[in-house]
Design an enzyme around this catalytic site. Structure first.
Site, short mmCIF file in Angstrom:
data_model
loop_
_atom_site.label_atom_id
_atom_site.label_comp_id
_atom_site.label_asym_id
_atom_site.label_seq_id
_atom_site.Cartn_x
_atom_site.Cartn_y
_atom_site.Cartn_z
CD GLU A 15 1.46 -25.63 -15.38
OE1 GLU A 15 1.73 -26.20 -14.60
OE2 GLU A 15 1.72 -24.26 -15.39
NE ARG A 95 -7.94 -22.72 -17.69
CZ ARG A 95 -6.72 -22.80 -17.13
NH1 ARG A 95 -6.34 -23.69 -16.03
NH2 ARG A 95 -5.53 -22.17 -17.78
CG ASN A 97 -3.61 -22.27 -13.66
OD1 ASN A 97 -3.57 -23.05 -14.93
ND2 ASN A 97 -2.60 -21.67 -13.47
CG ASN A 152 1.05 -20.52 -12.65
OD1 ASN A 152 0.85 -21.61 -12.74
ND2 ASN A 152 0.66 -19.66 -13.55
CG ASP A 200 3.66 -21.34 -15.65
OD1 ASP A 200 2.93 -22.12 -14.61
OD2 ASP A 200 3.20 -21.09 -16.90
#
Length: 287
Positions: A15, A95, A97, A152, A200
């Protein structure tokens, strides 16, 4: 378009690709593997970190930022020492991203309920506890959005008055007007669910088109500024996760990907393809 894997490394969840123009280096992460990676001058360097990491972004003052589960840290690339910059999201069990810096070098960080176990296994998402936060060079944190599922895509218009932002849980890319004071107007649907996978990460080219990676879709979609599909770029991976423009002329598109049950040979690789339009450069963190 021919794709090549830039290294032999395969990530469980690749990522956050970032191209650093001054050093001609590619940064990215393996979230589940707790790795920050840099490819520079043909040499791959890997920093093993104590927590899941979602972004690896160089700083103007030296070193880099890493967004770990417990907060945003500075990483000394020589000593590997970590120094806490801030805790953007205090929600237990969340968390980081998506994370990118705007043209002023401010970090925008999208968070979500943690869905990765200590061994890299999938955990269920049971709540929309994520948020979007802006972190200034002096480490001041400004909350912008709440109630997010899987944030995202973070891209800004040329004049900095709008931000493209997506939530994979909705299958939708949104657009927000940025107010003069820095807060965001309510979301406007910009590109809704599509048959070729879920949205994404994305990159923007010099014409203002958005190149969006499609999780489980084995492709990128190039979207017009009005949110229409201009082309489909087929990929030899099951789960492309994000992309960034790099290379000397910003015409090499680097694409991160993740492992999948289909177990294609290139799943988890970083791919490179040459494209016909240059992209916009990434911005380092201003601090």
């Amino acid at each position: 378009m021919s794709c090549t894997a830039v290294t032999a490394h395969r990530a469980q969840l690749g990522e956050g690709p970032f191209w650093d123009v001054p050093t001609q280096a590619l940064y990215w992460v393996n979230i589940a593997g707790k790795q920050a990676l840099r490819l520079m001058g043909g040499h791959l360097q890997i920093w093993q970190l104590p927590e899941h990491v979602s972004a690896f972004i160089p700083c103007e003052s030296g070193g880099a930022l890493v967004t770990l589960s417990s907060g945003v840290y500075r990483l000394d690339l020589e000593t590997e020492a970590l120094t806490l910059l801030c805790v953007a999201d205090p929600q237990p069990g969340n968390r980081g991203n998506e994370a990118r810096c705007d043209a002023r070098g401010r970090l925008w960080l999208g968070t979500m309920q943690n869905n990765i176990g200590e061994q890299g296994e999938d955990l269920p998402i049971t709540r929309r506890s994520g948020g979007l936060f802006r972190i200034d060079a002096d480490a001041q944190v400004t909350p912008l959005l709440q109630g997010l599922g899987i944030p995202n895509t973070l891209l800004w218009s040329e004049d900095g008055t709008q931000v493209h932002f997506g939530d994979s849980m909705d299958g939708t890319l949104y657009r927000h007007v940025i107010q003069e004071g820095g807060q965001l107007d309510p979301a406007q649907v910009w590109f809704g669910p599509h048959a070729r996978g879920g949205p994404d990460g994305s990159a923007m080219d010099s014409q203002g088109y958005v190149w969006n990676a499609r999780w489980d879709g084995s492709c990128l979609l190039r979207l017009t500024p009005d949110g229409a599909v201009e082309r489909v770029i087929e990929l030899p991976v099951s789960r492309p996760t994000s992309c960034v423009f790099g290379g000397p002329n910003l015409t090499t598109l680097y694409i991160t990907s993740a492992a999948s049950p289909l177990d294609h040979p290139l799943d988890g690789a970083v791919l490179a393809i040459e494209v016909d339009v240059p992209g916009k450069p990434c911005h380092r963190f201003a601090g």
